[in-house]
Design an enzyme around this catalytic site. Sequence first.
Site, PDB file in Angstrom:
ATOM      1  N   ARG A  36       0.824  -1.217   0.000  1.00 18.70           N
ATOM      2  CA  ARG A  36       0.000   0.000   0.000  1.00 18.70           C
ATOM      3  C   ARG A  36       0.856   1.265   0.000  1.00 18.70           C
ATOM      4  NH1 ARG A  36      -5.415  -1.318   3.645  1.00 18.70           N
ATOM      5  NH2 ARG A  36      -6.245  -2.862   2.182  1.00 18.70           N
ATOM      6  N   LYS A 198     -20.437 -15.086   2.613  1.00 13.67           N
ATOM      7  CA  LYS A 198     -21.859 -14.765   2.723  1.00 13.67           C
ATOM      8  C   LYS A 198     -22.434 -14.134   1.463  1.00 13.67           C
ATOM      9  CE  LYS A 198     -21.859 -14.171   7.751  1.00 13.67           C
ATOM     10  NZ  LYS A 198     -22.183 -13.255   8.868  1.00 13.67           N
ATOM     11  N   GLY A 355      -9.150  -7.153  -1.118  1.00  9.70           N
ATOM     12  CA  GLY A 355      -9.522  -8.062  -0.043  1.00  9.70           C
ATOM     13  C   GLY A 355      -8.865  -9.427  -0.144  1.00  9.70           C
ATOM     14  N   GLY A 378     -13.354  -3.272   0.292  1.00  8.12           N
ATOM     15  CA  GLY A 378     -14.692  -2.723   0.501  1.00  8.12           C
ATOM     16  C   GLY A 378     -15.060  -1.679  -0.527  1.00  8.12           C
TER      17      GLY A 378
END
Length: 398
Positions: A36, A198, A355, A378
Amino acid sequence: MAKLTVEDIEVTGKRILTRVDFNVPLDAGKVADDKRIRAALPTIRYLVERGGRVILMSHLGRPKGERRPDMSLRPCVPVLSGLAGRDVRFVDDCIGEAVIAAVKELGDGDILLLENLRYYNEETRNDKTFAAKLAALGDVYVNDAFGTAHRAHASTEAITHFIQPCVAGFLLMKEIAYLGDLIESPERPFVAILGGAKISSKIGVISNLLPKVDRIILGGGMSYTFYRAKGMEIGDSMLEGDKVDLAASLLKQGGDRIVLPVDCVISNFLDFDQRKVGELRGVAAEAIPPGWLGLDIGSRSIARFGSILKDAKTIVWNGPMGVFEIEATAKGTYAVARALADATANGAKTVIGGGDSASAVARAGVADQITHVSTGGGASLEFLEGKVLPGVAALTDK
């Protein structure tokens, strides 16, 4: 993009307040992965080379308003200094007299890194008073933190009400360009791969992408909710019982564009915290026995997904195919990662939505063989859902 960028502004001699994403993993007080920090280098170098006085601000972890030494940004200083080829100054706060004094001492081309923004709860509350104090440190605001662009926080949204112009850095521009082109003008066939635990976290993405893609490959824990929607037995596999009807609706809407695994790797035991599994078996998707749970896609699914990806010209991937944190149940995820690398070599445009998928391609050793690996899990997910990102919307229009 229809927002001002660093290329649209004069920076020489000005205080350039720059939001970066240095939310890096630390190990024994040292940066364990500098990806990053490297991602922010093009913007930092551009500003420094043109005589900007660069003030960097970021968060790290979730200190929740506490000054936690294990979440200090100080370990980023030697890493950034080495990468930028110049000394980077540090101040152990992000507002207050010490920070104001440190900013005043900056000369053209100097770099100052402020301490963790989230040492103050006001940051995540999008507090205007806190944002005004941050804004007072700069003459120009640059947002180059795509990883937090989906959050309306003080350093990404409220701050833009107190300083002008507010512009995008190169990383933010790059992320929006790749993801935007992906949605608006993909070369076909366009295939999306969605995994993860999920279905609830992927509903928006599936709904937004279904009308746009040629195929959506579904894997990971959420695939078992789709199996149940088809009336199949899933043993003790992960299930979101309240999402079965939704899964059935999506299957009806998607038709043969939705591709589910045809087989899976199952086990009679899983202790995720200890990274342990019991006996492993490969079975057809419709043959999961009671007491067993699905942990990965099987060999036939790997082959089927691979054949679809081989012919694709645009591919986006978000979410692993199984419990890839455990080596024994990571084969499906790594196989998809390698299939994307092969597709890239054959001329396809491949984008990883940050992610766990970004971690997966890194672990598989193919991160440098992908067209673009997003720095924001996200943020990329919400962009793919078609949502407006507050950190982008707040920037100055061209």
